[in-house]
Design an enzyme around this catalytic site. Structure first.
Site, PDB file in Angstrom:
ATOM      1  N   SER A   1       0.824  -1.197   0.000  1.00 25.21           N
ATOM      2  CA  SER A   1       0.000   0.000   0.000  1.00 25.21           C
ATOM      3  C   SER A   1       0.868   1.261   0.000  1.00 25.21           C
ATOM      4  CB  SER A   1      -0.969  -0.055   1.169  1.00 25.21           C
ATOM      5  OG  SER A   1      -2.081   0.734   0.874  1.00 25.21           O
TER       6      SER A   1
ATOM      7  N   HIS B   1      -7.643  -5.843   1.168  1.00 27.59           N
ATOM      8  CA  HIS B   1      -6.398  -5.079   1.202  1.00 27.59           C
ATOM      9  C   HIS B   1      -5.493  -5.537   2.348  1.00 27.59           C
ATOM     10  CE1 HIS B   1      -4.129  -1.437   0.348  1.00 27.59           C
ATOM     11  NE2 HIS B   1      -4.196  -1.064   1.617  1.00 27.59           N
TER      12      HIS B   1
HETATM   13  C1  GTR Z   1      -5.269   4.393   2.352  1.00 30.59           C
HETATM   14  C2  GTR Z   1      -4.796   5.249   1.228  1.00 30.59           C
HETATM   15  C3  GTR Z   1      -4.186   4.397   0.183  1.00 30.59           C
HETATM   16  C4  GTR Z   1      -3.230   3.360   0.742  1.00 30.59           C
HETATM   17  C5  GTR Z   1      -3.652   2.833   2.089  1.00 30.59           C
HETATM   18  C6  GTR Z   1      -2.580   2.099   2.889  1.00 30.59           C
HETATM   19  O1  GTR Z   1      -5.943   5.063   3.333  1.00 30.59           O
HETATM   20  O2  GTR Z   1      -5.906   5.951   0.729  1.00 30.59           O
HETATM   21  O3  GTR Z   1      -3.574   5.186  -0.819  1.00 30.59           O
HETATM   22  O4  GTR Z   1      -1.943   3.838   0.790  1.00 30.59           O
HETATM   23  O5  GTR Z   1      -4.122   3.800   2.914  1.00 30.59           O
HETATM   24  O6  GTR Z   1      -1.425   2.503   2.932  1.00 30.59           O
HETATM   25  O7  GTR Z   1      -2.943   1.096   3.511  1.00 30.59           O
END
Ligand code: GTR
Length: 371
Positions: free
Chosen positions: A211, A353
């Site tokens: 991420s 995620h």
């Molecule tokens: C979210 C963000 C993403 C991603 C994520 C993370 O809130 O919008 O771009 O980077 O965090 O790092 O888990």
């Protein structure tokens, strides 16, 4: 997403010249793209290796029932503003490496607060950083943490390496480095150390991040050609995913939620992705001809797997300049069916995620025989 995406061209230089050889790519297009990403997106790193930097072996001990050695290294530096910084690098190597028998290829994880602390002792493994699985696959496992480099909050760029190195006597430049560029700088300092470690093969290091860590790994890999392989796990917006026509998170949203991540210039592109002189497939192409792995999760609509895969497909022409193929000919793959070509790999895992043991299994499978 079924939109027509009109994207900046990969193999046409800013002066209109068509790039048709690896040499032209390296001499003309690659440097100008690095400049464009630094100026408009991530911001410029004001320095590379600080002259004051030192490495100190803080501790070394056997672990994992004698199968591995855990080393803790302090990477210390100071700046003209008087501030001092320390990146704590943790390194696990198989026990026979320390006996001087072999230098191991390594996975260098960029953690951003996902491991609650630098894991200590005999049970360092977590699904996010499965040390035993990495070691059993024939690699050393090493990590640094975002918090040691720059805090993940908008602090006016007063703390972390910004506080140490940024000029304090004049206003901040619109192309000054944001936090992701600072983190990427930290990865290069970890590379500086790993080049000196007798147990690690510095020509065979993969940098991996999830991420925001994946965005960091990609920018570090673009800038630092010592990195042999880059793994972007679900990096999404301003990471692997093409920004134009992207589903989920958009440039204005990331700039609002994380105003410290990118340069001030990047805010000019809120709601105006079409005006960016770059898009993210050009970032992936900057890794070529080195190994590049992009992974997605099916339920991670915020990152947008389709746009992540498209980006990898669109980077292929640069791999071709170097005589390697990519994934351009392959349709978006089935769930949990990794697609591995000579230099590029991709998978979309079922689920949400995260960076999981399943992701690691596919990533290690790609590295095996390539890294
Ligand atoms: C979210 C963000 C993403 C991603 C994520 C993370 O809130 O919008 O771009 O980077 O965090 O790092 O888990």
């Amino acid at each position: 997403m079924n939109v027509e995406r009109i994207l900046p061209q990969l193999l046409v230089g800013q002066n209109g010249l068509e790039i048709d050889s690896a040499q032209q790519w390296e001499e003309l297009r690659r440097p100008e793209l690095l400049e464009l990403f630094a100026e408009h997106v991530y911001g410029r790193q004001p320095l590379q290796r600080p002259e004051t930097m030192t490495f100190t072996a803080a501790s070394q001990a056997g672990c994992l029932d004698g199968k591995a050695i855990r080393k803790s290294i302090h990477i210390d530096f100071s700046g003209e503003n008087g501030g001092q910084g320390r990146i704590r690098l943790t390194l696990y190597v198989p026990a026979d490496a320390a006996a001087g028998k072999k230098r191991y290829p390594a996975f260098l994880l960029f953690d951003h607060g996902r491991l609650s602390a630098v894991p200590e002792g005999d049970s360092p493994s977590s699904p996010f950083w499965p040390v035993e699985q990495i070691l059993a696959s024939g690699y050393a496992a090493t990590m640094i943490a975002a918090e040691d480099i720059d805090p993940d909050e908008h602090d006016g760029f007063r703390n972390g390496v910004h506080g140490i190195f940024d000029p304090q006597d004049r206003p901040r430049a619109a192309d000054a480095w944001g936090t992701i560029a600072a983190w990427a700088w930290g990865l290069s300092r970890a590379m500086d150390y790993l080049e000196t470690d007798p147990d690690v093969d510095p020509a065979r290091i993969a940098v991996i991040g999830h991420s925001r860590g994946g965005k960091t790994a990609l920018w570090a890999g673009a800038l630092d050609e010592r990195i042999a392989m880059v793994v972007s796990n679900e990096s999404g917006c301003t990471g692997a995913a093409v920004s134009r026509g992207k589903a989920g998170e958009r440039v204005h949203q990331i700039n609002k939620a994380f105003p410290h991540w990118f340069s001030e210039n990047y805010k000019r592109y809120n709601h105006k992705e079409d005006e960016l002189p770059v898009d993210q497939h050009l970032l992936l192409a900057l890794i070529a001809p080195r190994l590049l792995y992009v992974s997605s999760a099916a339920e991670d609509e915020w990152a947008d797997p389709v746009s992540e895969y498209l980006s990898l497909q669109l980077a292929e022409p640069v791999y071709r300049l170097f005589g390697a193929d990519g994934v351009a000919a392959e349709p978006f793959p089935q769930l949990d069916s990794p697609l591995h070509t000579e230099r590029c790999g991709y998978h979309v895992r079922a689920g949400q995620h995260d960076l999981t043991k399943v992701d690691w299994m596919y990533i290690l499978g790609f590295a095996n025989g390539r890294l």
